[in-house]
Design a protein around this motif. Structure first.
Motif, mmCIF file in Angstrom:
data_model
loop_
_atom_site.group_PDB
_atom_site.id
_atom_site.type_symbol
_atom_site.label_atom_id
_atom_site.label_comp_id
_atom_site.label_asym_id
_atom_site.label_seq_id
_atom_site.Cartn_x
_atom_site.Cartn_y
_atom_site.Cartn_z
ATOM 1 N N ARG A 80 0.912 -1.283 0.045
ATOM 2 C CA ARG A 80 0.205 -0.122 -0.100
ATOM 3 C C ARG A 80 0.873 1.238 -0.044
ATOM 4 O O ARG A 80 0.378 2.208 -0.689
ATOM 5 C CB ARG A 80 -0.870 0.113 1.176
ATOM 6 C CG ARG A 80 -1.878 -1.094 1.248
ATOM 7 C CD ARG A 80 -3.023 -1.016 2.440
ATOM 8 N NE ARG A 80 -3.404 0.207 2.559
ATOM 9 C CZ ARG A 80 -4.335 0.528 3.644
ATOM 10 N NH1 ARG A 80 -4.222 -0.241 4.663
ATOM 11 N NH2 ARG A 80 -5.148 1.616 3.463
ATOM 12 N N LYS A 81 1.941 1.354 0.517
ATOM 13 C CA LYS A 81 2.883 2.485 0.936
ATOM 14 C C LYS A 81 4.234 2.060 1.308
ATOM 15 O O LYS A 81 4.345 0.923 2.043
ATOM 16 C CB LYS A 81 1.932 3.499 1.912
ATOM 17 C CG LYS A 81 2.983 4.562 2.086
ATOM 18 C CD LYS A 81 2.039 5.651 3.192
ATOM 19 C CE LYS A 81 2.931 6.952 3.282
ATOM 20 N NZ LYS A 81 2.387 7.876 4.266
ATOM 21 N N SER A 82 5.312 2.616 0.741
ATOM 22 C CA SER A 82 6.706 2.372 1.032
ATOM 23 C C SER A 82 7.356 3.815 1.712
ATOM 24 O O SER A 82 6.918 4.845 0.963
ATOM 25 C CB SER A 82 7.395 1.934 0.068
ATOM 26 O OG SER A 82 7.439 3.065 -1.041
ATOM 27 N N VAL A 83 8.136 3.673 2.530
ATOM 28 C CA VAL A 83 8.822 4.954 3.175
ATOM 29 C C VAL A 83 10.420 4.558 3.083
ATOM 30 O O VAL A 83 10.933 3.367 3.884
ATOM 31 C CB VAL A 83 8.302 5.208 4.602
ATOM 32 C CG1 VAL A 83 9.154 6.488 5.239
ATOM 33 C CG2 VAL A 83 6.667 5.744 4.525
ATOM 34 N N LEU A 84 11.270 5.285 2.617
ATOM 35 C CA LEU A 84 12.635 5.170 2.829
ATOM 36 C C LEU A 84 13.193 5.780 3.943
ATOM 37 O O LEU A 84 12.946 6.825 4.490
ATOM 38 C CB LEU A 84 13.483 5.777 1.432
ATOM 39 C CG LEU A 84 14.967 5.837 1.630
ATOM 40 C CD1 LEU A 84 15.396 4.310 1.375
ATOM 41 C CD2 LEU A 84 15.605 6.469 0.354
ATOM 42 N N GLN A 85 13.946 4.648 4.913
ATOM 43 C CA GLN A 85 14.353 5.219 6.033
ATOM 44 C C GLN A 85 15.973 5.441 6.087
ATOM 45 O O GLN A 85 16.284 6.409 6.701
ATOM 46 C CB GLN A 85 14.151 4.075 7.208
ATOM 47 C CG GLN A 85 12.766 3.872 7.461
ATOM 48 C CD GLN A 85 12.265 5.000 8.301
ATOM 49 O OE1 GLN A 85 11.095 5.584 7.791
ATOM 50 N NE2 GLN A 85 12.581 5.116 9.548
#
Length: 400
Positions: free
Chosen positions: A86-91
């Motif tokens: 659904r969603k991706s976030v680069l850490q």
């Protein structure tokens, strides 16, 4: 009597996926980085992270790499199962010992697709035909004169990674003559007949055809031989992107009718010289940025086709009637097993008000129980005498 058009409408909307739970998963994607083409290494690291997240969520992931001269020329994967990003976030993002690392969080959603469908357990047979080209003059750039069969072969390879499909490549045949208007009312009857004929030749339930709509440069002047154009290219200030647009059609193999169609497009830098004639689908093609963008688009197309067909009814054609024993053209390769049961349907030809031929089905309200299974075909028996209900070759067995 049920008309085949009604059956197709029912097939198109049958058992749409239902969302379930969602959760966040953190993974680290990795890819080799030799100091060049950071963008490609980053893309591969992101794909690695995506595969890890889906695997942790319980999805089944297949990957395929093509190596040329010791280098990966094509790298793609497909996903099947009950998970969706659904969603991706680069850490975090860093290079360590020649390895690019991407630390990413993914919001993964569980998806239950057609849970009550008997047809879901079977692998559907699909034939991939050659593509038609709307603007043949655009094939000169890059020497793409083999794209009609090359694109079909690339799609065939991606479809082979889908768990629930048995794929036949028939790229020597194409379906659309009037490519600008394809498909149109005026060509529909011929198209339907040809699609059904090709499907019968290989025993396929579905047929894929398509048209390459656009291969043009976004800015043709960027590749002119003028001093100013060369200077802009050398300083990376020129728009060197090339378009790739295609339209795909999925046909029912028994009537030829289109049950799903969609247009796809992407653009990416054309890094080769204007006089380069390496061709479509070569190792050199898949290794440049434009080829990688096309490969990703084709892989996405294959995944969408697999999703569209997963919940469709499984249909097999009766090939021979021998007393109460019926032989049909699907076997172990399609997931058929002894003891499986299929509903029996009679087929009839009919003509509508415009005198266009069609097929209608009648449920004879009896079922076949599978007894013998071979790799490409199987047989089973019915409780009543087939002669009483006039069961013949080319009638159908259906699992809903």
């Amino acid at each position: 009597m049920k008309y085949f058009s009604f059956l197709l409408a029912l097939m198109s909307c049958l058992l749409s996926p239902v969302s379930a739970n969602a959760e966040w998963i953190q993974v680290t994607g990795q890819a080799d980085f030799d100091g060049q083409r950071y963008d490609l290494a980053r893309d591969r690291a992101r794909q690695d992270a995506l595969k890890q997240a889906l695997l942790q969520a319980g999805a089944r992931v297949k990957s395929d790499q093509r190596v040329s001269n010791g280098k990966i020329s094509k790298d793609y994967f497909s996903v099947s199962g009950e998970a969706r990003i659904r969603k991706s976030v680069l850490q975090d993002e860093f290079v360590k010992k020649g390895i690019l690392n991407l630390v990413m969080n993914f919001d993964v959603e569980e998806v239950a697709s057609c849970p009550d469908s008997q047809a879901k357990k079977y692998r559907k047979k699909i034939a991939v035909l050659g593509f038609s080209v709307q603007s043949p003059a655009q094939l000169r750039l890059g020497g793409f004169h083999n794209i009609e069969r090359g694109l079909a072969s690339a799609l065939n390879q991606s479809l082979q990674l889908q768990d629930k499909l048995v794929v036949f490549e028939q790229s020597e045949f194409s379906l659309h003559q009037d490519v600008i208007n394809a498909p149109s009312h005026f060509t529909s009857q011929s198209t339907l007949t040809k699609a059904a004929d090709y499907a019968k030749q290989v025993g396929a339930q579905f047929v894929i055809s398509g048209v390459v709509r656009d291969l043009s440069l976004e800015d043709p002047e960027a590749f002119s031989t003028s001093y100013w154009a060369k200077l802009k290219r050398m300083s990376n200030n020129a728009n060197i992107k090339r378009r790739f647009a295609m339209e795909l059609f999925v046909h029912d193999g028994y009537s030829g009718a289109i049950i799903w169609q969609r247009s796809f497009a992407v653009s990416a830098p054309w890094e080769d010289d204007i006089d380069d004639l390496s061709g479509f689908g070569t190792a050199e093609f898949w290794n440049d940025e434009y080829g990688l963008a096309v490969a990703q688009l084709v892989d996405g197309v294959a995944t969408l086709v697999g999703e569209q067909l997963e919940c469709q009814p499984f249909i097999a054609r009766i090939s021979r009637v021998d007393g109460k024993t019926l032989h049909f053209n699907s076997g172990a390769s399609s997931g058929v097993r002894p003891g499986d049961k299929f509903s029996l349907y009679r087929t009839y030809n009919y003509y509508d008000a415009d005198m266009l031929a069609g097929t209608e089905l009648t449920n004879v309200k009896t079922s076949l129980t599978v007894s013998q299974v071979h790799p490409g075909f199987a047989s089973g028996s019915v409780s009543m005498d087939p002669g009483r209900i006039n069961i013949q070759e080319d009638d159908l067995l259906i699992a809903w």
